[in-house]
Design a protein around this motif. Structure first.
Motif, short mmCIF file in Angstrom:
data_model
loop_
_atom_site.label_atom_id
_atom_site.label_comp_id
_atom_site.label_asym_id
_atom_site.label_seq_id
_atom_site.Cartn_x
_atom_site.Cartn_y
_atom_site.Cartn_z
N GLY A 1 45.27 3.31 -17.46
CA GLY A 1 46.04 3.42 -16.23
C GLY A 1 45.75 2.26 -15.29
N LEU A 2 44.46 1.86 -15.21
CA LEU A 2 44.10 0.70 -14.40
C LEU A 2 44.78 -0.57 -14.92
N TYR A 3 44.79 -0.71 -16.24
CA TYR A 3 45.43 -1.89 -16.85
C TYR A 3 46.93 -1.90 -16.53
N ALA A 4 47.56 -0.73 -16.63
CA ALA A 4 48.99 -0.65 -16.33
C ALA A 4 49.26 -1.02 -14.88
N SER B 1 37.24 -3.03 -22.64
CA SER B 1 37.30 -2.89 -21.19
C SER B 1 38.56 -3.56 -20.68
N VAL B 2 38.95 -3.21 -19.45
CA VAL B 2 40.13 -3.82 -18.84
C VAL B 2 39.96 -5.33 -18.73
N ALA B 3 38.80 -5.76 -18.25
CA ALA B 3 38.55 -7.20 -18.07
C ALA B 3 38.60 -7.94 -19.40
N GLU B 4 38.01 -7.36 -20.44
CA GLU B 4 37.99 -8.03 -21.73
C GLU B 4 39.39 -8.13 -22.32
N LEU B 5 40.19 -7.08 -22.16
CA LEU B 5 41.53 -7.10 -22.72
C LEU B 5 42.41 -8.13 -22.01
N VAL B 6 42.41 -8.13 -20.67
CA VAL B 6 43.27 -9.07 -19.96
C VAL B 6 42.80 -10.51 -20.19
N THR B 7 41.50 -10.71 -20.33
CA THR B 7 41.00 -12.06 -20.63
C THR B 7 41.47 -12.52 -21.99
N LEU C 1 51.67 -13.55 -31.35
CA LEU C 1 51.77 -12.09 -31.26
C LEU C 1 50.77 -11.43 -32.20
N ALA C 2 50.68 -11.93 -33.44
CA ALA C 2 49.72 -11.37 -34.39
C ALA C 2 48.29 -11.56 -33.91
N ALA C 3 48.00 -12.75 -33.37
CA ALA C 3 46.65 -13.03 -32.86
C ALA C 3 46.31 -12.14 -31.68
N LEU C 4 47.28 -11.91 -30.82
CA LEU C 4 47.06 -11.07 -29.65
C LEU C 4 46.73 -9.63 -30.05
N VAL C 5 47.45 -9.12 -31.03
CA VAL C 5 47.18 -7.76 -31.50
C VAL C 5 45.78 -7.69 -32.12
N ALA C 6 45.46 -8.65 -32.97
CA ALA C 6 44.15 -8.64 -33.64
C ALA C 6 43.01 -8.76 -32.64
N LEU C 7 43.14 -9.66 -31.67
CA LEU C 7 42.08 -9.87 -30.69
C LEU C 7 42.02 -8.73 -29.69
N GLY C 8 43.19 -8.26 -29.28
CA GLY C 8 43.23 -7.19 -28.28
C GLY C 8 42.62 -5.89 -28.77
N LEU C 9 42.75 -5.61 -30.05
CA LEU C 9 42.19 -4.37 -30.60
C LEU C 9 40.67 -4.38 -30.62
N GLN C 10 40.06 -5.53 -30.37
CA GLN C 10 38.60 -5.62 -30.31
C GLN C 10 38.06 -5.38 -28.90
N ALA C 11 38.95 -5.33 -27.90
CA ALA C 11 38.51 -5.19 -26.52
C ALA C 11 38.05 -3.77 -26.23
N LEU D 1 40.31 -7.78 -10.33
CA LEU D 1 40.95 -8.47 -11.46
C LEU D 1 42.39 -8.87 -11.17
N LEU D 2 42.87 -8.61 -9.96
CA LEU D 2 44.27 -8.90 -9.66
C LEU D 2 44.60 -10.38 -9.83
N TRP D 3 43.66 -11.26 -9.48
CA TRP D 3 43.90 -12.69 -9.64
C TRP D 3 44.10 -13.05 -11.11
N LEU D 4 43.39 -12.33 -12.00
CA LEU D 4 43.51 -12.59 -13.43
C LEU D 4 44.85 -12.09 -13.95
N PHE D 5 45.30 -10.93 -13.45
CA PHE D 5 46.62 -10.43 -13.84
C PHE D 5 47.72 -11.35 -13.29
N ALA D 6 47.52 -11.92 -12.10
CA ALA D 6 48.48 -12.88 -11.57
C ALA D 6 48.50 -14.15 -12.42
N THR D 7 47.34 -14.56 -12.91
CA THR D 7 47.27 -15.70 -13.82
C THR D 7 48.05 -15.42 -15.09
N LEU D 8 47.87 -14.22 -15.64
CA LEU D 8 48.61 -13.84 -16.84
C LEU D 8 50.11 -13.91 -16.60
#
Length: 416
Positions: free
Chosen positions: A249-252, A375-381, A363-373, A326-333
């Motif tokens: 929910g925080l990530y959303a 925390s919110v910070a680790e996923l958005v990074t 897209l494939a890399a994002l799925v593979a890397l994202g599934l290893q996260a 983390l809002l600045w990081l989401f703005a960066t994204l």
């Protein structure tokens, strides 16, 4: 000759498109926020699911728009022929897509867990004007008729807010809300018909702009845009699978900031696309647009850091306070995604087929890397890292293109 136009006024027209797209996005955002408050979680959830279907189907409209805009921009001698072909094709594609969604309405009803099939039927009806508008907008964009295009964009947002809100105030359920959305889509179609009503008959046949050639290109464009939308949206799905409900929910909530930054400079992409299709203007248009989006993004990232408390009002309030840092990081994204969107349209402008493989790989890399996260910070990074890498690679590839080498405007399957 058919409507040759060599003057491309920038400042005022670019400002008109900027205002129109901003109003359109604010109106769309306002309708969804009002719907959430008026309808309640259960009915709004059904509406949100229906809107997600329309977002997927919308790639057809955007594919048609890109095809029309590119071909008109690079072949000014056959504007009338291109208009005739693309508008005819848009009508047929819109009806086919509408019938496909209609045939699948029982499946859609079950998949989205809707109360009755009528909601899915209305959703299918909404697909027709949504798709038809794509071809109309593409003609106006390719001809650089920014004033008319701005009116069309305004008609895409304001009527939905007014009509949709009025209907859900009368009857706050998902079926009525989708009906409001469908009726809202009729307004830009009417605007498009009005401003394009005095079309000239082509002086000569242009087989290179046949419906088949345009359909092939539009299908390719839709596929490219689909993978970009997947790339920009898959992280929330990953979050629902790797984080607990609270962190998801925080990530959303953080993604609200990301979406704002993605749509804020949308007008730059709209105005730059015809020039990116022209070999003599391509590199300059791309570089200037990247710099403009980057500048807007840098200011927003700084504001998200220094005024994070104010930003939280729009993100979700005190209940989501844990994401404030983390809002600045989401703005960066969001800024990176906005620049990526420009690069994706640059790929469409030069019809580079191989570059699309890079987006699929990301897209494939994002799925593979994202599934290893975990925390919110680790996923958005992780998401920022993958998207930034793709942006750098696409930018380098774009800048290496010889701007003196023209892109064949008529070939249905040009090389990458």
């Amino acid at each position: 000759m058919t409507r040759p136009s060599t003057a491309h006024p920038r400042t005022l027209d670019g400002s008109a498109v900027a205002v129109a797209t901003s109003v359109m996005n604010l109106a769309t955002y306002g309708f969804t926020m009002l719907a959430a408050r008026i309808m309640g979680p259960s009915e709004y959830g059904a509406l949100a699911a229906c809107l997600s279907v329309l977002i997927v189907v919308q790639v057809g409209a955007l594919g048609l728009q890109a095809t029309a805009a590119r071909r008109i921009a690079v072949d000014r001698d056959n504007v009338a022929a291109i208009e005739q072909s693309i508008l005819s094709l848009s009508t047929r594609v819109s009806l086919v897509l509408g019938l496909v969604v209609l045939a699948l309405s029982p499946v859609v009803t079950r998949m989205l867990n809707l109360d009755d099939v009528l909601t899915a039927v209305i959703l299918a009806c909404a697909v027709v004007p949504l798709t038809l508008t794509g071809g109309q907008a593409g003609v106006l964009q390719g001809e650089r008729r920014w004033g008319a295009l701005s009116v069309l964009y305004l008609a895409s947002g304001i009527p939905r807010l007014v009509v949709g809100t009025a209907l859900i105030l009368w009857r706050p359920d998902a079926t009525t809300a989708v009906l409001g959305v469908a009726l809202g889509y009729a307004f830009p179609v009417a605007v498009g018909w009005w401003v394009l009503r005095r079309r000239r008959t082509p002086e000569t046949a242009a087989p290179e702009h046949s419906a088949r050639a345009m359909l092939v290109e539009s299908t390719h464009n839709a596929q490219v845009l689909f993978v970009f939308f997947a790339l920009s949206s898959v992280d929330i799905v990953i979050a629902r699978n790797v984080l607990d409900d609270h962190d998801a929910g925080l990530y959303a909530a953080g993604l609200i900031m990301t979406k704002v930054m993605l749509f804020l400079p949308q007008f730059i992409v709209v105005v730059a696309f015809p020039d990116m299709a022209s070999p003599e203007h391509r590199k300059r248009a791309l570089v200037r647009s990247l710099v403009a989006i980057g500048a807007i993004g840098a200011l927003a990232v700084l504001a998200a850091e220094l005024l994070s408390g104010v930003a939280m009002i729009f993100v979700g309030g005190a209940e989501f306070g844990e994401v404030e840092g983390l809002l600045w990081l989401f703005a960066t994204l969001g800024t990176v995604l906005a620049m990526l969107q420009l690069q994706v349209y640059a790929v469409l402008a030069r019809q580079a087929r191989r570059s699309v493989l890079l987006v699929w790989a990301a897209l494939a890399a994002l799925v593979a890397l994202g599934l290893q996260a975990d925390s919110v910070a680790e996923l958005v990074t992780s998401v920022v890292a993958v998207d930034t890498t793709l942006l750098v690679v696409l930018t380098l590839a774009s800048l290496r293109i010889n701007r003196g080498a023209p892109v064949p405007p008529v070939t249905p399957t040009p090389p990458g």
